[in-house]
Scaffold this motif. Structure first.
Motif, PDB file in Angstrom:
ATOM      1  N   THR A   1     -10.973   3.382   2.670  1.00 26.76           N
ATOM      2  CA  THR A   1     -10.066   3.502   3.815  1.00 26.76           C
ATOM      3  C   THR A   1      -9.705   4.960   4.089  1.00 26.76           C
ATOM      4  O   THR A   1      -9.565   5.359   5.249  1.00 26.76           O
ATOM      5  CB  THR A   1      -8.776   2.687   3.593  1.00 26.76           C
ATOM      6  N   VAL A   2      -9.567   5.755   3.042  1.00 31.03           N
ATOM      7  CA  VAL A   2      -9.295   7.183   3.225  1.00 31.03           C
ATOM      8  C   VAL A   2     -10.536   7.881   3.764  1.00 31.03           C
ATOM      9  O   VAL A   2     -10.447   8.815   4.572  1.00 31.03           O
ATOM     10  CB  VAL A   2      -8.819   7.825   1.907  1.00 31.03           C
ATOM     11  N   GLN A   3     -11.723   7.430   3.314  1.00 35.61           N
ATOM     12  CA  GLN A   3     -12.970   7.970   3.853  1.00 35.61           C
ATOM     13  C   GLN A   3     -13.029   7.748   5.362  1.00 35.61           C
ATOM     14  O   GLN A   3     -13.445   8.621   6.117  1.00 35.61           O
ATOM     15  CB  GLN A   3     -14.170   7.293   3.180  1.00 35.61           C
TER      16      GLN A   3
ATOM     17  N   ASN B   1     -10.749  -1.033  -0.358  1.00 35.91           N
ATOM     18  CA  ASN B   1     -10.678   0.393  -0.649  1.00 35.91           C
ATOM     19  C   ASN B   1     -11.738   0.854  -1.642  1.00 35.91           C
ATOM     20  O   ASN B   1     -12.021   2.045  -1.731  1.00 35.91           O
ATOM     21  CB  ASN B   1      -9.290   0.755  -1.201  1.00 35.91           C
ATOM     22  N   ILE B   2     -12.302  -0.075  -2.381  1.00 39.63           N
ATOM     23  CA  ILE B   2     -13.287   0.317  -3.376  1.00 39.63           C
ATOM     24  C   ILE B   2     -14.363  -0.761  -3.498  1.00 39.63           C
ATOM     25  O   ILE B   2     -14.080  -1.949  -3.432  1.00 39.63           O
ATOM     26  CB  ILE B   2     -12.629   0.547  -4.766  1.00 39.63           C
ATOM     27  N   ASN B   3     -15.580  -0.314  -3.619  1.00 40.38           N
ATOM     28  CA  ASN B   3     -16.710  -1.193  -3.878  1.00 40.38           C
ATOM     29  C   ASN B   3     -17.347  -0.715  -5.177  1.00 40.38           C
ATOM     30  O   ASN B   3     -18.242   0.139  -5.159  1.00 40.38           O
ATOM     31  CB  ASN B   3     -17.713  -1.137  -2.722  1.00 40.38           C
ATOM     32  N   PRO B   4     -16.875  -1.217  -6.323  1.00 38.73           N
ATOM     33  CA  PRO B   4     -17.371  -0.716  -7.609  1.00 38.73           C
ATOM     34  C   PRO B   4     -18.886  -0.802  -7.753  1.00 38.73           C
ATOM     35  O   PRO B   4     -19.514   0.134  -8.263  1.00 38.73           O
ATOM     36  CB  PRO B   4     -16.665  -1.616  -8.634  1.00 38.73           C
ATOM     37  N   GLU B   5     -19.465  -1.920  -7.304  1.00 39.23           N
ATOM     38  CA  GLU B   5     -20.908  -2.079  -7.433  1.00 39.23           C
ATOM     39  C   GLU B   5     -21.643  -1.031  -6.596  1.00 39.23           C
ATOM     40  O   GLU B   5     -22.602  -0.407  -7.054  1.00 39.23           O
ATOM     41  CB  GLU B   5     -21.333  -3.489  -6.989  1.00 39.23           C
ATOM     42  N   GLY B   6     -21.177  -0.837  -5.362  1.00 38.36           N
ATOM     43  CA  GLY B   6     -21.802   0.166  -4.511  1.00 38.36           C
ATOM     44  C   GLY B   6     -21.610   1.563  -5.045  1.00 38.36           C
ATOM     45  O   GLY B   6     -22.516   2.412  -4.977  1.00 38.36           O
TER      46      GLY B   6
ATOM     47  N   GLY C   1       0.784  -1.228   0.000  1.00 38.85           N
ATOM     48  CA  GLY C   1       0.000   0.000   0.000  1.00 38.85           C
ATOM     49  C   GLY C   1       0.812   1.273   0.000  1.00 38.85           C
ATOM     50  O   GLY C   1       0.261   2.367   0.170  1.00 38.85           O
ATOM     51  N   LEU C   2       2.101   1.180  -0.211  1.00 36.24           N
ATOM     52  CA  LEU C   2       2.985   2.338  -0.109  1.00 36.24           C
ATOM     53  C   LEU C   2       2.736   3.371  -1.208  1.00 36.24           C
ATOM     54  O   LEU C   2       2.908   4.569  -0.996  1.00 36.24           O
ATOM     55  CB  LEU C   2       4.452   1.877  -0.154  1.00 36.24           C
ATOM     56  N   PHE C   3       2.300   2.933  -2.380  1.00 45.62           N
ATOM     57  CA  PHE C   3       2.176   3.828  -3.532  1.00 45.62           C
ATOM     58  C   PHE C   3       0.729   4.115  -3.927  1.00 45.62           C
ATOM     59  O   PHE C   3       0.466   5.105  -4.613  1.00 45.62           O
ATOM     60  CB  PHE C   3       2.920   3.235  -4.736  1.00 45.62           C
ATOM     61  N   THR C   4      -0.196   3.256  -3.534  1.00 49.34           N
ATOM     62  CA  THR C   4      -1.584   3.428  -3.972  1.00 49.34           C
ATOM     63  C   THR C   4      -2.595   3.296  -2.839  1.00 49.34           C
ATOM     64  O   THR C   4      -3.779   3.519  -3.062  1.00 49.34           O
ATOM     65  CB  THR C   4      -1.938   2.379  -5.036  1.00 49.34           C
ATOM     66  N   GLY C   5      -2.147   2.912  -1.643  1.00 48.18           N
ATOM     67  CA  GLY C   5      -3.102   2.554  -0.605  1.00 48.18           C
ATOM     68  C   GLY C   5      -3.516   1.110  -0.832  1.00 48.18           C
ATOM     69  O   GLY C   5      -2.921   0.413  -1.653  1.00 48.18           O
TER      70      GLY C   5
ATOM     71  N   TRP D   1      -6.956   0.301  -7.644  1.00 47.19           N
ATOM     72  CA  TRP D   1      -7.245  -0.042  -6.251  1.00 47.19           C
ATOM     73  C   TRP D   1      -7.496  -1.538  -6.062  1.00 47.19           C
ATOM     74  O   TRP D   1      -7.096  -2.108  -5.048  1.00 47.19           O
ATOM     75  CB  TRP D   1      -8.441   0.769  -5.756  1.00 47.19           C
ATOM     76  N   LEU D   2      -8.150  -2.160  -7.021  1.00 47.27           N
ATOM     77  CA  LEU D   2      -8.376  -3.606  -6.909  1.00 47.27           C
ATOM     78  C   LEU D   2      -7.056  -4.374  -6.982  1.00 47.27           C
ATOM     79  O   LEU D   2      -6.853  -5.351  -6.258  1.00 47.27           O
ATOM     80  CB  LEU D   2      -9.330  -4.075  -8.010  1.00 47.27           C
ATOM     81  N   LEU D   3      -6.144  -3.921  -7.860  1.00 45.21           N
ATOM     82  CA  LEU D   3      -4.833  -4.566  -7.945  1.00 45.21           C
ATOM     83  C   LEU D   3      -4.035  -4.321  -6.666  1.00 45.21           C
ATOM     84  O   LEU D   3      -3.310  -5.209  -6.198  1.00 45.21           O
ATOM     85  CB  LEU D   3      -4.061  -4.039  -9.162  1.00 45.21           C
ATOM     86  N   ALA D   4      -4.182  -3.122  -6.092  1.00 39.47           N
ATOM     87  CA  ALA D   4      -3.508  -2.821  -4.828  1.00 39.47           C
ATOM     88  C   ALA D   4      -4.034  -3.726  -3.715  1.00 39.47           C
ATOM     89  O   ALA D   4      -3.258  -4.200  -2.877  1.00 39.47           O
ATOM     90  CB  ALA D   4      -3.724  -1.355  -4.459  1.00 39.47           C
ATOM     91  N   GLU D   5      -5.324  -3.987  -3.700  1.00 38.23           N
ATOM     92  CA  GLU D   5      -5.894  -4.890  -2.698  1.00 38.23           C
ATOM     93  C   GLU D   5      -5.295  -6.288  -2.827  1.00 38.23           C
ATOM     94  O   GLU D   5      -5.093  -6.983  -1.822  1.00 38.23           O
ATOM     95  CB  GLU D   5      -7.408  -4.949  -2.846  1.00 38.23           C
ATOM     96  N   CYS D   6      -4.979  -6.702  -4.052  1.00 37.36           N
ATOM     97  CA  CYS D   6      -4.396  -8.031  -4.272  1.00 37.36           C
ATOM     98  C   CYS D   6      -3.038  -8.167  -3.594  1.00 37.36           C
ATOM     99  O   CYS D   6      -2.671  -9.254  -3.125  1.00 37.36           O
ATOM    100  CB  CYS D   6      -4.257  -8.305  -5.774  1.00 37.36           C
ATOM    101  N   SER D   7      -2.267  -7.069  -3.535  1.00 39.14           N
ATOM    102  CA  SER D   7      -0.957  -7.125  -2.884  1.00 39.14           C
ATOM    103  C   SER D   7      -1.100  -7.351  -1.383  1.00 39.14           C
ATOM    104  O   SER D   7      -0.214  -7.923  -0.740  1.00 39.14           O
ATOM    105  CB  SER D   7      -0.167  -5.837  -3.160  1.00 39.14           C
ATOM    106  N   PHE D   8      -2.193  -6.895  -0.801  1.00 39.43           N
ATOM    107  CA  PHE D   8      -2.474  -7.163   0.608  1.00 39.43           C
ATOM    108  C   PHE D   8      -2.889  -8.620   0.803  1.00 39.43           C
ATOM    109  O   PHE D   8      -2.459  -9.283   1.745  1.00 39.43           O
ATOM    110  CB  PHE D   8      -3.611  -6.259   1.104  1.00 39.43           C
ATOM    111  N   ILE D   9      -3.720  -9.093  -0.098  1.00 39.49           N
ATOM    112  CA  ILE D   9      -4.308 -10.428   0.054  1.00 39.49           C
ATOM    113  C   ILE D   9      -3.253 -11.516  -0.041  1.00 39.49           C
ATOM    114  O   ILE D   9      -3.255 -12.465   0.750  1.00 39.49           O
ATOM    115  CB  ILE D   9      -5.420 -10.631  -0.998  1.00 39.49           C
ATOM    116  N   THR D  10      -2.323 -11.411  -0.993  1.00 36.55           N
ATOM    117  CA  THR D  10      -1.288 -12.445  -1.123  1.00 36.55           C
ATOM    118  C   THR D  10      -0.371 -12.485   0.094  1.00 36.55           C
ATOM    119  O   THR D  10       0.191 -13.534   0.423  1.00 36.55           O
ATOM    120  CB  THR D  10      -0.434 -12.220  -2.389  1.00 36.55           C
TER     121      THR D  10
END
Length: 475
Positions: free
Chosen positions: A337-339, A315-320, A176-180, A266-275
């Motif tokens: 998360t910023v919200q 960080n993002i809910n595209p459907e919502g 999350g250093l570059f994109t959250g 943001w979805l790709l950034a979330e993947c870095s957390f998940i792995t």
């Protein structure tokens, strides 16, 4: 052959920033798979932070000095044990962010996109850790005065005060250093404390697959839309020679471009957390984006029997974001998360006697955090105006509608919600005052005018409805 080479070069130059971020995030996703097999928490801490710092040094060069100075300044404030640590840290870090944005005025080179991203996320982290430490000290002081009675929320906050090394490692952790997404120090500490057994049983393949499917769609849509539409076209004189309807409708694809770009990143950034099994908590703990667990949970429970959630780093809910019916709900599903950071560190700490300005203050802080360009302030400070109009109309209309008509109203409200976001996003995309004012003027400030008419109309109608009826005098 030369034509093909020129095409490739043009393509790389056009999408340079996107390519850099994809490479950073892809390497982060791969690194997570290796990091989850590290048993020792100190080694995990060193590896994750060294990797982040190396990328920053490689991509930002001398700009890394900005992040170093920000960290040193915040550490000095934290170590001073001042009662106003949160406020002082907030003022210092946001002041340094202003200096960073205005560095060209002091003869320094203009900051890069990657350097700006690092400073943005670091700003959130440093203020957060200062507040977490301050709250921890206050809690320990209260517990000491009550014969060391442990707090009922002990598990949900810091367990011990981090030292200088811990804060530096937290600041440069590659995840999350570059994109959250943004995450608290407590979330970072929980990641380090995971055993290999825990990280290995936390499911990740299904979570990754879901996001990769979404990313593939949004990324394709983004690149197609980029070929067809461009915000630079709005800056050209030729654009303003077109009809009013064309100038107005063009905001639709521009906002579409922005949504597809942010969704993908943001979805790709979330993947870095998940792995890396970062931010995974039991569903029973009811984790929230940015905050983490909101309910006490048993950390000693057998991992195999636990159902995990990555909601903390969502960080993002595209459907919502796409289908929510109001502007307020749409914002809650965007950069979540910023919200949370803004709501808890600005909104909830805002002075009670100025509560009527709380929303404007939160959105103004968000605009400042994004940048000092007038377009950011034009976009974010228009939002309270839009939400006020939306709230007034909804309160008035829903009193008179049955269930079926309310559903129709919801979809009508959704239509205007999307148009409102498109209208505001044009300022966010154009940035400069000249370009923003020129476009808003060319569409006759239609977004502001409609909101003003709604506010005035609803106010007048509400006054008429609440006017007491005259009682006829008995003859």
């Amino acid at each position: 052959m030369l034509d093909n080479l020129e095409f490739v070069i043009i393509l790389i130059m056009t999408f340079y920033d996107e390519i850099v971020y994809v490479l950073i995030l892809s390497s982060s996703v791969a690194s997570g798979l290796l990091l989850r097999s590290v048993e020792n928490s100190r080694i995990k801490q060193l590896l994750s932070s060294s990797f982040g710092l190396l990328i920053v040094l490689f991509l930002c060069g001398w700009e890394t000095l900005h992040s170093i100075l920000s960290i040193i300044g915040t550490l000095c404030i934290i170590k001073s044990h001042n009662k106003q640590t949160p406020l002082l840290a907030f003022i210092f870090v946001f002041s340094y962010l202003l200096f960073f944005r205005c560095s060209t005025l002091f003869g320094l080179p203009k900051s890069s996109a990657v350097g700006n991203a690092v400073q943005l996320l670091l700003t959130l982290k440093l203020i957060s850790v200062a507040i977490e430490i301050h709250d921890y000290r206050q809690r320990k002081s209260r517990e000491k005065s009550k014969d060391d009675t442990p707090s009922s929320r002990f598990q949900l906050s810091l367990q011990e005060e981090p030292n200088t090394y811990d804060i530096i490692c937290y600041s440069y952790c590659y995840v999350g250093l570059f994109t959250g997404p943004f995450y608290k120090f407590r979330t970072y500490q929980d990641f380090l404390d995971q055993t290999v057994h825990q990280s290995q049983v936390i499911p990740w393949k299904e979570e990754i697959l879901i996001r990769f499917k979404q990313i593939s769609f949004y990324a394709v849509m983004y690149f197609i839309a980029t070929v067809l539409f461009s915000v630079d076209h709005v800056r050209s004189d030729a654009f303003y020679e077109s009809s009013f309807l064309y100038r107005l409708v063009y905001m639709v694809p521009i906002f579409f471009l922005g949504r597809m770009r942010f969704y993908s990143a943001w979805l790709l950034a979330e993947c870095s957390f998940i792995t890396a099994a970062f931010g995974a908590y039991p569903k029973s703990s009811n984790p929230k984006p940015g905050h983490g667990p909101t309910v006490e949970y048993d950390s000693t429970e057998e991992s195999e029997s636990i159902e995990y959630s990555f909601e903390t780093i969502r960080n993002i809910n595209p459907e919502g974001s796409e289908w929510s019916k109001t502007v307020r709900d749409g914002m809650r599903n965007w950069n979540m998360t910023v919200q949370w950071w803004l709501a808890n560190y600005v909104g909830k700490r805002w002075p009670a006697h100025l509560k009527h300005f709380r929303t404007a203050a939160v959105l103004g802080c968000s605009a400042y955090w994004h940048g000092i360009a007038p377009g950011y302030f034009g976009a974010f400070l228009t939002m309270p105006f839009v939400m006020f109009a939306e709230d007034l109309l909804s309160k008035l209309v829903r009193q008179k509608l049955n269930e079926g008509n309310q559903l129709q109203y919801d979809w009508l409200n959704w239509f205007f919600k999307m148009r409102s976001f498109e209208y505001m996003y044009m300022a966010f995309a154009l940035l400069t005052w000249e370009d923003t004012y020129r476009w808003w003027k060319s569409v006759y400030f239609i977004g502001h005018v409609v909101c003003l008419l709604v506010i005035l109309s609803c106010t007048v109608v509400q006054l008429l409805l609440s006017k007491p009826k005259r009682v006829k005098k008995e003859e």
